[in-house]
Design a protein around this motif. Sequence first.
Motif, PDB file in Angstrom:
ATOM      1  N   UNK A  57       0.834  -1.204   0.000  1.00 10.92           N
ATOM      2  CA  UNK A  57       0.000   0.000   0.000  1.00 10.92           C
ATOM      3  C   UNK A  57       0.868   1.253   0.000  1.00 10.92           C
ATOM      4  N   UNK A  58       1.872   1.284   0.872  1.00 12.37           N
ATOM      5  CA  UNK A  58       2.762   2.445   0.948  1.00 12.37           C
ATOM      6  C   UNK A  58       3.506   2.623  -0.366  1.00 12.37           C
ATOM      7  N   UNK A  59       4.007   1.545  -0.944  1.00 16.40           N
ATOM      8  CA  UNK A  59       4.749   1.617  -2.196  1.00 16.40           C
ATOM      9  C   UNK A  59       3.862   2.130  -3.319  1.00 16.40           C
ATOM     10  N   UNK A  60       2.643   1.638  -3.378  1.00 16.75           N
ATOM     11  CA  UNK A  60       1.730   2.051  -4.444  1.00 16.75           C
ATOM     12  C   UNK A  60       1.437   3.542  -4.351  1.00 16.75           C
ATOM     13  N   UNK A  86       1.379  -7.304  -3.973  1.00 14.48           N
ATOM     14  CA  UNK A  86       2.619  -7.298  -4.733  1.00 14.48           C
ATOM     15  C   UNK A  86       2.897  -8.671  -5.319  1.00 14.48           C
ATOM     16  N   UNK A  87       3.428  -8.685  -6.549  1.00 12.81           N
ATOM     17  CA  UNK A  87       3.731  -9.935  -7.238  1.00 12.81           C
ATOM     18  C   UNK A  87       5.116  -9.855  -7.873  1.00 12.81           C
ATOM     19  N   UNK A  95       5.497  -6.419  -9.785  1.00 12.64           N
ATOM     20  CA  UNK A  95       4.205  -5.828 -10.130  1.00 12.64           C
ATOM     21  C   UNK A  95       3.442  -5.488  -8.862  1.00 12.64           C
ATOM     22  N   UNK A  96       2.813  -4.320  -8.861  1.00 14.84           N
ATOM     23  CA  UNK A  96       1.908  -3.918  -7.795  1.00 14.84           C
ATOM     24  C   UNK A  96       0.498  -3.870  -8.360  1.00 14.84           C
ATOM     25  N   UNK A  97      -0.442  -4.487  -7.664  1.00 15.50           N
ATOM     26  CA  UNK A  97      -1.836  -4.515  -8.088  1.00 15.50           C
ATOM     27  C   UNK A  97      -2.676  -3.897  -6.977  1.00 15.50           C
ATOM     28  N   UNK A 180      -5.619  -0.804 -10.634  1.00 20.39           N
ATOM     29  CA  UNK A 180      -4.342  -0.212 -11.042  1.00 20.39           C
ATOM     30  C   UNK A 180      -3.271  -1.295 -10.984  1.00 20.39           C
ATOM     31  N   UNK A 181      -2.451  -1.359 -12.035  1.00 22.89           N
ATOM     32  CA  UNK A 181      -1.356  -2.328 -12.070  1.00 22.89           C
ATOM     33  C   UNK A 181      -0.096  -1.591 -12.509  1.00 22.89           C
ATOM     34  N   UNK A 182       0.944  -1.733 -11.724  1.00 20.16           N
ATOM     35  CA  UNK A 182       2.252  -1.197 -12.087  1.00 20.16           C
ATOM     36  C   UNK A 182       3.215  -2.333 -12.342  1.00 20.16           C
ATOM     37  N   UNK A 183       3.758  -2.400 -13.555  1.00 21.62           N
ATOM     38  CA  UNK A 183       4.727  -3.429 -13.931  1.00 21.62           C
ATOM     39  C   UNK A 183       6.090  -2.762 -14.069  1.00 21.62           C
TER      40      UNK A 183
END
Length: 379
Positions: A57-60, A86-87, A95-97, A180-183
């Motif tokens: 959560x903090x990272x996102x 996190x994945x 990846x953050x979802x 939201x997805x960050x790769x």
Amino acid sequence: MRYGLRVLALVVVVAAGIGLGIWWNRPPEVRSPQEVAALLPAAGDGFRANDEASYDRVSFLAAVEDCAPVPVVQQFRTASSAVFKGYTIGEETAALVAIVQLAQDDVAPVRDALRSAGNCQRPDTSGGAVWTKIARPWFGDVSALFTTTDTTMDAEGRFVTNIGGGPVWTFTMSDEWLVAIGAYTSPLQTAADIYPPMLAAFDREVGTNFLQPGESRGGCPPADVAIADLPPGALSRQAITQLQSMHDLACQNRMDAVLAVMSAPLVLDDGVAVDGQVDVDDPAAFARILESRAVYRNGAVTYRSGDSALVFSTLYTPGAPPLGWDAYVRHCSTAEPAAARLCEPDPYGRSAGRIGRPCWRSGAAARNTRRSCTAGSRT
């Protein structure tokens, strides 16, 4: 008697209609964070899940602050139902979802924010992050797709050579659901490949349409990093994201950052340029070259669009950027012979690609003289 039965039947029909309308327009079922998290995969073929949800959560929130659309960030910051996961995809893609179920009053503002979002630059004292909105087919009812580039400056405020591809951030809506997805450090295709395993359960169990064909509208077309005849392992993922970053920075008219990664010297139409002294008077045209399909030959990646060409070397010296930018020929048909050769499908020739990329001596007398650099290693 008949009249009474007709009235009764009419009352029943009206009551049924009212009941059906109430059912049809009922607010969506609000799912608990635990129920939402259960719809995200715990693990699967080619990816594994991380367990530190609080860190995710903090990272996102730190990653999307200042550049993601404000109504979107606000939902993930304040909604108690928001879930973060996190994945690790494959061997190296982090990846953050994040997913949240919106209240009905929030659906329209978030949808409008995604559609109207644009490019963003987030500076800091050492460089910053550049977000570029990409227009291309994507997923869901409404989507906003961003590539990000990390830039670094020296003490004098000049960009240095290492621009790095940051995460690809995607924000996708379906009904009242927002994902939201960050790769991280990934080309766009890697980000696209993450969607099916992540969101299949939502479409199946909740009735959303996350995986239906959609489009991220507005912004810049994407760079084409699907290079023809590229053998496996010829380019690292860092080199691919460098091409993507150069395109995106040019699309945002940030040629000062693009020129920081040029080779020294750089082959031009009428000779060479050193120390970054290159006049790129049309950044949009530069970006369009990188939107064409590149060809790989003997260690060279060549983009050719109309009468212009960009040439990159996949052979490099350790410590240098992962991709050498060797030539920018704006007018192949009228360029000097040494520059015109680099417009050809095999700019280095059969032997040069095996022993190293070509170097160019500076000075008018030697600008057409070709010699070989010390061979580096392939990216």
